[in-house]
Design an enzyme around this catalytic site. Structure first.
Site, mmCIF file in Angstrom:
data_model
loop_
_atom_site.group_PDB
_atom_site.id
_atom_site.type_symbol
_atom_site.label_atom_id
_atom_site.label_comp_id
_atom_site.label_asym_id
_atom_site.label_seq_id
_atom_site.Cartn_x
_atom_site.Cartn_y
_atom_site.Cartn_z
ATOM 1 N N GLU A 288 -9.260 11.586 -1.809
ATOM 2 C CA GLU A 288 -8.202 11.706 -2.815
ATOM 3 C C GLU A 288 -6.986 10.842 -2.514
ATOM 4 O O GLU A 288 -6.179 10.568 -3.397
ATOM 5 C CB GLU A 288 -7.785 13.178 -2.944
ATOM 6 C CG GLU A 288 -7.360 13.803 -1.627
ATOM 7 C CD GLU A 288 -7.172 15.308 -1.719
ATOM 8 O OE1 GLU A 288 -6.835 15.902 -0.695
ATOM 9 O OE2 GLU A 288 -7.356 15.871 -2.808
ATOM 10 N N ASP A 330 -4.771 -30.403 -5.206
ATOM 11 C CA ASP A 330 -4.424 -31.811 -5.324
ATOM 12 C C ASP A 330 -4.114 -32.333 -3.925
ATOM 13 O O ASP A 330 -3.898 -31.574 -2.990
ATOM 14 C CB ASP A 330 -3.200 -31.958 -6.234
ATOM 15 C CG ASP A 330 -2.968 -33.403 -6.655
ATOM 16 O OD1 ASP A 330 -3.775 -34.275 -6.274
ATOM 17 O OD2 ASP A 330 -1.972 -33.652 -7.358
ATOM 18 N N ASP A 594 0.898 -27.049 -9.009
ATOM 19 C CA ASP A 594 2.282 -26.745 -9.394
ATOM 20 C C ASP A 594 2.750 -27.492 -10.628
ATOM 21 O O ASP A 594 3.927 -27.455 -10.972
ATOM 22 C CB ASP A 594 3.230 -27.055 -8.230
ATOM 23 C CG ASP A 594 3.189 -28.527 -7.815
ATOM 24 O OD1 ASP A 594 2.397 -29.297 -8.402
ATOM 25 O OD2 ASP A 594 3.952 -28.909 -6.914
ATOM 26 N N ASP A 598 -1.947 -28.269 -14.245
ATOM 27 C CA ASP A 598 -2.679 -27.354 -13.362
ATOM 28 C C ASP A 598 -2.910 -25.979 -13.984
ATOM 29 O O ASP A 598 -3.725 -25.200 -13.483
ATOM 30 C CB ASP A 598 -1.913 -27.173 -12.037
ATOM 31 C CG ASP A 598 -1.925 -28.433 -11.195
ATOM 32 O OD1 ASP A 598 -3.004 -29.007 -11.019
ATOM 33 O OD2 ASP A 598 -0.851 -28.836 -10.718
ATOM 34 N N ASN A 662 -19.271 16.613 6.739
ATOM 35 C CA ASN A 662 -18.725 17.970 6.699
ATOM 36 C C ASN A 662 -19.191 18.746 5.474
ATOM 37 O O ASN A 662 -19.560 19.928 5.565
ATOM 38 C CB ASN A 662 -17.193 17.930 6.718
ATOM 39 C CG ASN A 662 -16.655 17.757 8.124
ATOM 40 O OD1 ASN A 662 -17.357 18.004 9.095
ATOM 41 N ND2 ASN A 662 -15.413 17.312 8.233
ATOM 42 N N ASP A 691 -6.673 13.544 5.896
ATOM 43 C CA ASP A 691 -6.083 12.435 5.133
ATOM 44 C C ASP A 691 -4.723 12.043 5.702
ATOM 45 O O ASP A 691 -4.359 10.868 5.739
ATOM 46 C CB ASP A 691 -5.934 12.833 3.659
ATOM 47 C CG ASP A 691 -7.248 12.724 2.900
ATOM 48 O OD1 ASP A 691 -8.121 11.966 3.347
ATOM 49 O OD2 ASP A 691 -7.408 13.411 1.872
#
Length: 844
Positions: A288, A330, A594, A598, A662, A691
């Site tokens: 969970e 590039d 950039d 592109d 378990n 947890d």
């Protein structure tokens, strides 16, 4: 934005255009802008409404299993079992509070990082041009636009110079649309066709403009389309992996619950007790905290990446970033320094010529599009006397022609001056100028043409970027078009040096060692490209040209991309084809760019990577933004991505294997025990503490071997961990049952206590085994993880001796039990280590 637009101002007749209130060529005042921002809201369609923290917290209770538990606890109160009901409610509340706090902190940190690379707009406020986040634009603002900008809102043009806008995203038109100021013109029925309108979601290809904002956010003309465009495209590999894992858990939970209900019915257990026990088992099996662990792990990964100058726009991109096995980029700025310098300006006798420099300088100064590094290099070279020359026209650059022209008036004649790729310019020349004399360059002089072709090719082979300069005298006309770029006189060449970065060869080798192959996709010619690749040690025995790609079928290109590392003279569309070909071969492709050209490739790649200095279009299309254009920064980011993903997988492997073991044990014990193996409230407490011990997984170290290669989701490995290691846990659980019943003659309370302590200790300490694929004594966990893990085990040992013991249904354990427990833990961890090594060898 923030381009230098000196000389471009509002004309008198374009002032005071009314829209949503008063506005003028001085722009809005800050006070007025704040009022309008309050009225119209932020210029942001994707995040206009944010849920309050209270609503976000309450949504955590919408989880079906959580909701069922709360309903069951209410029923328990009605039936008189208030203690168990209270324990269930407290555990659910604590779980959700922890989930909410951890997730919120991570999300806030990531949002702060994103804000640092938020899209900007150039706006006139209080009479000054300033850069503001795009969210702050309001109706009535005056904005400036230049090549490479995303249009930040719907607006009416007040002035435009050679402005071309790409509207394909909204209208489907493949070619840029010419825009012009037409104040007072009639609105067309389809206002997308209006020449004086620009729209949010479009981009500027070339030219300049000043515009008055008419609509922002969801009120823009194409707001609904823009929302779809700005939303994330097809689900990522990370999202697909989470979905597959969710299906695995759902199937397991379903069959487990059905089994428990059937056994309870056959064994004549109380129906309500059976249902509550089955739900508790389902919750115990379900990881969970997965959303919280995932968000926190990826969020902390994003923070670590930020320290290494890598900004993540979308958390899911971190896993894709770490999965990259092919990086396309590039050459300029990646292999080379990007600090281009004008080395020489040669006429056709190979002598330096001030006339060649002057014509190149005029072209770079007067062209109104986005200044390229080559233009900047020319302008940095030094002041050139341009007196007597005035601009009268321009033919903007595009990536098909690979050249740009300006028209200037000098005395009584107009000169068209062109600058661009030598092969493009030479193809348009019919004459050449040598020692001040013009001679024809026709069929008779093919040898002369070949001489000049060889000249620029020789310069390219020495590593220089070369631009050709040519001109023609042209008659005055209202507008100049591409067809005017003919019958030109070749004047000379501009030569630029862009040396390779000093560390690039080392970083390329490091990327290769870590499973990332670099491929260069450049618009430069093959000679310059080969020279640079040889200098940095990038294999370039075969270089494929764009002209070759153009004539390849998709299957043929898919074969070529596996064998070739360097593609030269490729257009944006051809780069896109190369990326798609790599993806068709099951590569995870990153693309680094950039520029305006592109953007398509950034969208097509699995991970689009841009830099903070890139144009708006590129940054908007990218998933990852580098604060420094460096392969080293990118390499560091990839490794951090792998670490973050590695820690998510750890949680899944540990949670599913331990939880399944378990729950399998409980289901088995439910068959033959006369009482519940563990109370529903104890199951939830066990799950919560387990947890809680793993909340610090995001801080954990990751094996060096794990980050040496790209990592992908492997549901098969997770399933096999659950199927094989889970039953190993059950072996020791059943042994515990036997000893508790036959050695300690345990009643229900002592049985619950003994198994609770053993279950919590084994499933928590196994973390030290499963967290590493190698030897757990050589791979050390992070200090926070070690502390939380050991602390939770100690809490489990101490609980039966605290005042809470009675309330929780526990009783003190006999001292002999702990001797038995120590042997169980050692034996369990040893056996898990053997099974883990087998699974890792076979499936990982």
């Amino acid at each position: 934005m923030g381009k230098d637009l000196k000389g471009l101002s509002l004309s008198d007749e374009s002032r005071d255009v009314p829209t949503h209130g008063e506005s003028s060529d001085q722009g809005l005042t800050s006070a007025e802008a704040d009022k309008r921002l309050e009225t119209y809201g932020p210029n942001d369609m994707l995040a206009v409404k944010h849920s309050s923290p209270v609503v976000q917290f309450l949504r955590l209770f919408l989880n079906p299993l959580t909701a069922i538990l709360l309903v069951a606890s209410i029923v328990s109160v009605i039936l008189g079992d208030a203690v168990d009901a209270s324990i269930i409610i407290v555990i659910v509340l604590l779980s959700n509070i922890l989930n909410f706090v951890q997730t919120s902190q991570s999300q806030k940190a990531v949002e702060k990082l994103r804000a640092g690379v938020a899209p900007m707009a150039n706006v006139r406020r209080d009479g000054e041009w300033i850069d503001l986040p795009r969210r702050q634009i309001v109706p009535g603002d005056i904005i400036r636009l230049a090549a490479g900008d995303l249009v930040p809102a719907d607006a009416r043009l007040l002035q435009a110079t050679d402005l071309h806008v790409q509207q394909a995203a909204l209208t489907g038109e493949s070619l840029p649309v010419d825009k012009s100021a037409d104040v007072g013109g009639e609105d067309t029925e389809d206002f997308a066709d209006a020449p004086d309108r620009v729209f949010l979601g479009t981009s500027v290809v070339s030219g300049l403009g000043i515009a008055l904002v008419t609509a922002t956010g969801r009120t823009t003309a194409f707001g609904d389309i823009a929302v779809r465009l700005a939303s994330r495209a097809p689900e990522t590999e990370f999202e697909r992996g989470i979905k597959s894992f969710g299906m695995l858990i759902m199937q397991t939970v379903f069959f487990l619950v059905i089994f428990i209900v059937m056994v309870g019915t056959i064994g004549h257990h109380k129906p309500f007790e059976t249902v509550l026990f089955a739900i508790s088992l389902a919750v115990g099996l379900t990881p969970e905290f997965l959303p919280m662990i995932t968000t926190v792990t990826l969020g902390q990964g994003a923070l670590r990446m930020a320290k290494k100058k890598v900004i993540v726009k979308h958390l899911e991109s971190i896993q894709n970033f770490g999965s990259i096995d092919t990086l396309c980029s590039d050459k300029t700025g990646t292999l080379t320094s990007g600090e281009t310098k004008l080395e020489s300006f040669l006429d056709l006798t190979a002598q330096e010529s001030e006339r060649v420099l002057l014509f190149g300088y005029l072209n770079s100064t007067y062209q109104m599009g986005m200044k390229s590094p080559l233009d900047e290099a020319i302008l940095r070279h030094g002041a050139v006397d341009m007196s007597g020359y005035t601009k009268v026209g321009e033919i903007p650059f595009d990536f098909e022609r690979r050249c740009i022209s300006v028209v200037v008036r000098h005395g009584d004649e107009n000169l068209l001056i062109i600058k661009g790729a030598p092969e493009s310019v030479l193809a348009r020349c019919t004459a050449y100028e040598r020692n001040g004399v013009c001679k024809p360059l026709d069929d008779v002089n093919d040898e002369e043409r070949a001489t000049y072709v060889n000249k620029y090719r020789d310069l390219s082979a020495q590593g220089y970027r070369v631009l050709a300069v040519a001109y023609r005298v042209i008659s005055p006309q209202e507008k100049y078009e591409k067809v005017d770029e003919q019958s030109l006189v070749l004047l000379g060449f501009l030569n630029f040096a862009d040396p390779p970065k000093s560390d690039v060869a080392r970083v390329l080798q490091a990327l290769k060692n870590d499973g990332v192959q670099v491929k260069i996709l450049t618009g430069d010619n093959e000679l310059v490209t080969r020279h640079v690749c040889e200098q940095v040690g990038l294999k370039s025995d075969r270089i494929v040209l764009g002209s070759e790609v153009e004539h390849m079928t998709d299957p043929a290109l898919a074969q070529v991309v596996e064998e070739v590392n360097v593609f030269a003279r490729v257009s944006p569309a051809q780069k896109n084809r190369v990326i798609l070909a790599l993806k068709s071969r099951k590569h995870v492709v990153g693309y680094m760019g950039d520029g305006i050209n592109d953007a398509p490739s950034l969208h097509a790649a699995d991970v689009g990577i841009s830099v903070s200095t890139g144009v708006d279009i590129a940054k908007d299309a990218a998933d990852i933004i580098l604060l420094e254009q460096s392969l080293q920064v990118l390499h560091d980011g990839i490794l951090e991505g792998r670490k973050a993903f590695g820690n998510v997988i750890k949680y899944l492997l540990m949670g599913t294997s331990s939880n399944f073991g378990n729950m399998f044990s409980m289901a088995g014990a439910y068959i033959f025990l006369p009482f519940l193996p563990m109370l529903p409230s104890q199951i939830l407490l066990n799950t919560f503490l387990y947890d809680l011990s793993q909340v610090t997984i995001p801080t954990d170290n990751v094996d060096a071997s794990y980050i040496r290669k790209p990592q992908h989701w492997d549901i098969r490995l997770i399933r096999n961990f659950m199927i094989f290691i889970g039953p190993v846990s059950s072996i020791f659980d059943f042994l515990t049952f036997f000893i508790m019943l036959h050695v300690f003659s345990a009643d229900a309370v002592l049985f619950h206590t003994g198994w609770f302590v053993e279950s919590l200790a084994t499933q928590t300490l196994v973390l030290f085994i499963i967290r590493t694929a190698g030897n757990p004594f050589r791979s050390r966990p992070s200090l926070p993880l070690a502390i939380t893990t050991v602390l939770i085990v100690v809490v489990g040992f101490v609980l039966p001796y605290t005042p809470l013991a009675g309330t929780l249904g526990f009783t003190p354990l006999p001292p002999l039990y702990f001797l038995f427990l120590a042997g169980m833990i050692v034996g369990y961890l040893f056996l898990v280590e053997l099974v883990k090594r087998y699974l890792m060898r076979r499936y990982a």
